[in-house]
Design an enzyme around this catalytic site. Sequence first.
Site, PDB file in Angstrom:
ATOM      1  N   CYS A   1       0.832  -1.210   0.000  1.00 13.25           N
ATOM      2  CA  CYS A   1       0.000   0.000   0.000  1.00 13.25           C
ATOM      3  C   CYS A   1       0.869   1.263   0.000  1.00 13.25           C
ATOM      4  CB  CYS A   1      -0.920  -0.012   1.220  1.00 13.25           C
ATOM      5  SG  CYS A   1      -2.056   1.382   1.260  1.00 13.25           S
TER       6      CYS A   1
ATOM      7  N   CYS B   1       0.371   4.568   7.116  1.00 11.89           N
ATOM      8  CA  CYS B   1      -0.300   4.406   8.410  1.00 11.89           C
ATOM      9  C   CYS B   1       0.637   3.636   9.352  1.00 11.89           C
ATOM     10  CB  CYS B   1      -1.622   3.680   8.228  1.00 11.89           C
ATOM     11  SG  CYS B   1      -2.623   4.410   6.907  1.00 11.89           S
TER      12      CYS B   1
ATOM     13  N   CYS C   1       0.292  -0.143  10.403  1.00  7.97           N
ATOM     14  CA  CYS C   1      -0.151  -1.132   9.409  1.00  7.97           C
ATOM     15  C   CYS C   1       0.990  -1.921   8.768  1.00  7.97           C
ATOM     16  CB  CYS C   1      -0.962  -0.427   8.336  1.00  7.97           C
ATOM     17  SG  CYS C   1      -1.756  -1.598   7.220  1.00  7.97           S
TER      18      CYS C   1
ATOM     19  N   CYS D   1     -16.465  -9.456   5.771  1.00  9.45           N
ATOM     20  CA  CYS D   1     -15.851  -8.147   5.540  1.00  9.45           C
ATOM     21  C   CYS D   1     -14.573  -8.308   4.730  1.00  9.45           C
ATOM     22  CB  CYS D   1     -15.555  -7.497   6.884  1.00  9.45           C
ATOM     23  SG  CYS D   1     -14.742  -5.916   6.703  1.00  9.45           S
TER      24      CYS D   1
ATOM     25  N   CYS E   1     -19.583  -6.455   3.950  1.00 10.53           N
ATOM     26  CA  CYS E   1     -18.931  -5.203   4.340  1.00 10.53           C
ATOM     27  C   CYS E   1     -17.629  -5.135   3.548  1.00 10.53           C
ATOM     28  CB  CYS E   1     -18.660  -5.260   5.839  1.00 10.53           C
ATOM     29  SG  CYS E   1     -17.539  -4.011   6.430  1.00 10.53           S
TER      30      CYS E   1
ATOM     31  N   CYS F   1     -19.414   1.889   8.769  1.00 15.96           N
ATOM     32  CA  CYS F   1     -18.763   1.215   9.892  1.00 15.96           C
ATOM     33  C   CYS F   1     -17.486   2.009  10.134  1.00 15.96           C
ATOM     34  CB  CYS F   1     -18.447  -0.230   9.493  1.00 15.96           C
ATOM     35  SG  CYS F   1     -17.278  -1.038  10.597  1.00 15.96           S
TER      36      CYS F   1
ATOM     37  N   ARG G   1     -18.087  -3.146  18.082  1.00 18.59           N
ATOM     38  CA  ARG G   1     -17.325  -4.360  17.764  1.00 18.59           C
ATOM     39  C   ARG G   1     -16.000  -4.400  18.523  1.00 18.59           C
ATOM     40  NH1 ARG G   1     -17.543  -3.928  12.556  1.00 18.59           N
ATOM     41  NH2 ARG G   1     -19.621  -4.809  12.730  1.00 18.59           N
TER      42      ARG G   1
HETATM   43  N1  SAM Z   1      -6.842   0.354   3.309  1.00 17.32           N
HETATM   44  C1  SAM Z   1      -8.110   0.523   3.877  1.00 17.32           C
HETATM   45  C2  SAM Z   1      -8.143   1.630   4.892  1.00 17.32           C
HETATM   46  O1  SAM Z   1      -7.096   2.037   5.363  1.00 17.32           O
HETATM   47  O2  SAM Z   1      -9.232   2.101   5.203  1.00 17.32           O
HETATM   48  C3  SAM Z   1      -8.684  -0.735   4.506  1.00 17.32           C
HETATM   49  C4  SAM Z   1      -7.815  -1.670   5.299  1.00 17.32           C
HETATM   50  S1  SAM Z   1      -7.164  -1.055   6.828  1.00 17.32           S
HETATM   51  C5  SAM Z   1      -5.981  -2.271   7.219  1.00 17.32           C
HETATM   52  C6  SAM Z   1      -8.493  -1.211   7.981  1.00 17.32           C
HETATM   53  C7  SAM Z   1      -8.285  -0.823   9.419  1.00 17.32           C
HETATM   54  O3  SAM Z   1      -7.630  -1.871  10.135  1.00 17.32           O
HETATM   55  C8  SAM Z   1      -7.453   0.383   9.748  1.00 17.32           C
HETATM   56  O4  SAM Z   1      -8.144   1.574   9.557  1.00 17.32           O
HETATM   57  C9  SAM Z   1      -7.141   0.157  11.217  1.00 17.32           C
HETATM   58  O5  SAM Z   1      -8.151   0.735  12.035  1.00 17.32           O
HETATM   59  C10 SAM Z   1      -7.163  -1.362  11.367  1.00 17.32           C
HETATM   60  N2  SAM Z   1      -5.808  -1.875  11.631  1.00 17.32           N
HETATM   61  C11 SAM Z   1      -4.837  -2.049  10.712  1.00 17.32           C
HETATM   62  N3  SAM Z   1      -3.706  -2.518  11.288  1.00 17.32           N
HETATM   63  C12 SAM Z   1      -3.970  -2.638  12.613  1.00 17.32           C
HETATM   64  C13 SAM Z   1      -3.186  -3.062  13.740  1.00 17.32           C
HETATM   65  N4  SAM Z   1      -1.919  -3.415  13.622  1.00 17.32           N
HETATM   66  N5  SAM Z   1      -3.773  -3.084  14.956  1.00 17.32           N
HETATM   67  C14 SAM Z   1      -5.078  -2.706  15.086  1.00 17.32           C
HETATM   68  N6  SAM Z   1      -5.849  -2.294  14.055  1.00 17.32           N
HETATM   69  C15 SAM Z   1      -5.311  -2.253  12.845  1.00 17.32           C
HETATM   70  C1  DTB Z   2     -11.304  -2.854  11.626  1.00 17.37           C
HETATM   71  O1  DTB Z   2     -11.647  -1.852  12.292  1.00 17.37           O
HETATM   72  N1  DTB Z   2     -10.466  -3.788  12.047  1.00 17.37           N
HETATM   73  C2  DTB Z   2     -10.237  -4.772  11.027  1.00 17.37           C
HETATM   74  C3  DTB Z   2     -11.237  -4.331   9.911  1.00 17.37           C
HETATM   75  N2  DTB Z   2     -11.766  -3.119  10.419  1.00 17.37           N
HETATM   76  C4  DTB Z   2     -10.807  -4.229   8.529  1.00 17.37           C
HETATM   77  C5  DTB Z   2      -8.819  -4.941  10.655  1.00 17.37           C
HETATM   78  C6  DTB Z   2      -7.899  -5.273  11.807  1.00 17.37           C
HETATM   79  C7  DTB Z   2      -6.534  -5.502  11.266  1.00 17.37           C
HETATM   80  C8  DTB Z   2      -5.550  -5.937  12.310  1.00 17.37           C
HETATM   81  C9  DTB Z   2      -4.168  -6.073  11.807  1.00 17.37           C
HETATM   82  C10 DTB Z   2      -3.956  -7.044  10.695  1.00 17.37           C
HETATM   83  O2  DTB Z   2      -4.465  -8.190  10.766  1.00 17.37           O
HETATM   84  O3  DTB Z   2      -3.226  -6.713   9.760  1.00 17.37           O
HETATM   85 FE1  SF4 Z   3      -2.881   1.183   3.396  1.00 13.56          FE
HETATM   86 FE2  SF4 Z   3      -2.813  -0.030   5.768  1.00 13.56          FE
HETATM   87 FE3  SF4 Z   3      -3.199   2.600   5.631  1.00 13.56          FE
HETATM   88 FE4  SF4 Z   3      -5.152   0.933   4.799  1.00 13.56          FE
HETATM   89  S1  SF4 Z   3      -4.364   1.134   6.892  1.00 13.56           S
HETATM   90  S2  SF4 Z   3      -4.415   2.816   3.762  1.00 13.56           S
HETATM   91  S3  SF4 Z   3      -3.901  -0.746   3.967  1.00 13.56           S
HETATM   92  S4  SF4 Z   3      -1.317   1.491   4.990  1.00 13.56           S
END
Ligand code: SAM
Ligand code: DTB
Ligand code: SF4
Length: 322
Positions: free
Chosen positions: A50, A54, A57, A94, A127, A187, A263
């Site tokens: 990506c 963030c 992530c 989802c 979702c 959501c 959730r």
């Molecule tokens: N790329 C899209 C976005 O950023 O909206 C969708 C996928 S993104 C991974 C979805 C959500 O997962 C993020 O907004 C964050 O709240 C959650 N998330 C991602 N990595 C995480 C982590 N290491 N621990 C907890 N929540 C996480």
């Molecule tokens: C949300 O709030 N939590 C989910 C879903 N929406 C997409 C994602 C959690 C991701 C946790 C870290 C991972 O597995 O990479």
């Molecule tokens: Fe990309 Fe992860 Fe940020 Fe979603 S949360 S925009 S997958 S870097």
Amino acid sequence: MAAHSLEQLEAIYNQPFFKLIDQARATLLEHWPADQVQLCTLLSIKTGGCSEDCGYCSQSARAKAGVKAESLMETEDILKVARLAKTNGATRFCMGAAWKGIRETDAKFQSVLETVRAVNDLGLEVCVTLGQLSEEAARQLKDAGVSAYNHNIDTSPEYYSEIVTTHSFKDRLDTIKHVQNVGMSVCCGGIIGMGETVTDRLKMLEVLTKFSPEPESVPINCLVPIDGTKIAAKLPDHKMVDIFELVRLIATTRIALPRTKVRLSAGRRSLSKEGQALCFLAGANSIFYGDKLLTTPNPDENDDDQLLASLGLEKMAPVTAV
Ligand code: SAM
Ligand code: DTB
Ligand code: SF4
């Protein structure tokens, strides 16, 4: 009226713990069937690589978390996972994509629409979380059968730039507006344990209470610390969020947003059974179910089945968009 000021949220949050739980439990019982939990299964349909930064992530191209960049999964392969999720008892499916966003003119978007229709035909609530969207793309997703669009604000407006610099808090709100404008449910929630203060968490909640309409669900994620991410470098001694702080936030969310599904999301592997039971008592009524989140593990289905059975909690029937 859902909108709450920071002061109102602080007054709720800072009550004596058991008073707060009583109020949250009473709110849950007034608006939701007692003892039901929604089971949502997650699938990463496009993983890694990506463009965004963030800090939490593993899927950011800048993270060195060992997540390989993959292309968008084929509809048939996604359907195999969705069928299994349904067999195992999930009612909501989802799908997440590691994109900054997606345009309606992109061939990948057409493929996602086809997948959404097919998953919807299985009788699962659908979702998706695909990053930034235009209003037109949101309309097409809704028409294809998406019941809720996940797009988290993640933290307070003030703390956001500490976590992400490649897009802004306002960009997130713009996408949410596009989704709301076409009448699709939102959501939206965030992550705690990223070095923010309790005030940041309540400021995040303040923003969520001002959404019109109210969010259909609010995922509360506890940071899953992942080596190689920006946050893991910034918080080398990261500790799991204090359970009572998590419970207080869940209870405050339940009280401020009575009709929203709250959730208990990422981070459950670091919570005890008793800790999770307290979260349900405080008004959480949805979880991610299945042994994987997007890139990290989640509790085994068997363990969750046992937990729910020992608490006398049942699976919530699919609810169509509210
Ligand atoms: N790329 C899209 C976005 O950023 O909206 C969708 C996928 S993104 C991974 C979805 C959500 O997962 C993020 O907004 C964050 O709240 C959650 N998330 C991602 N990595 C995480 C982590 N290491 N621990 C907890 N929540 C996480
Ligand atoms: C949300 O709030 N939590 C989910 C879903 N929406 C997409 C994602 C959690 C991701 C946790 C870290 C991972 O597995 O990479
Ligand atoms: Fe990309 Fe992860 Fe940020 Fe979603 S949360 S925009 S997958 S870097």
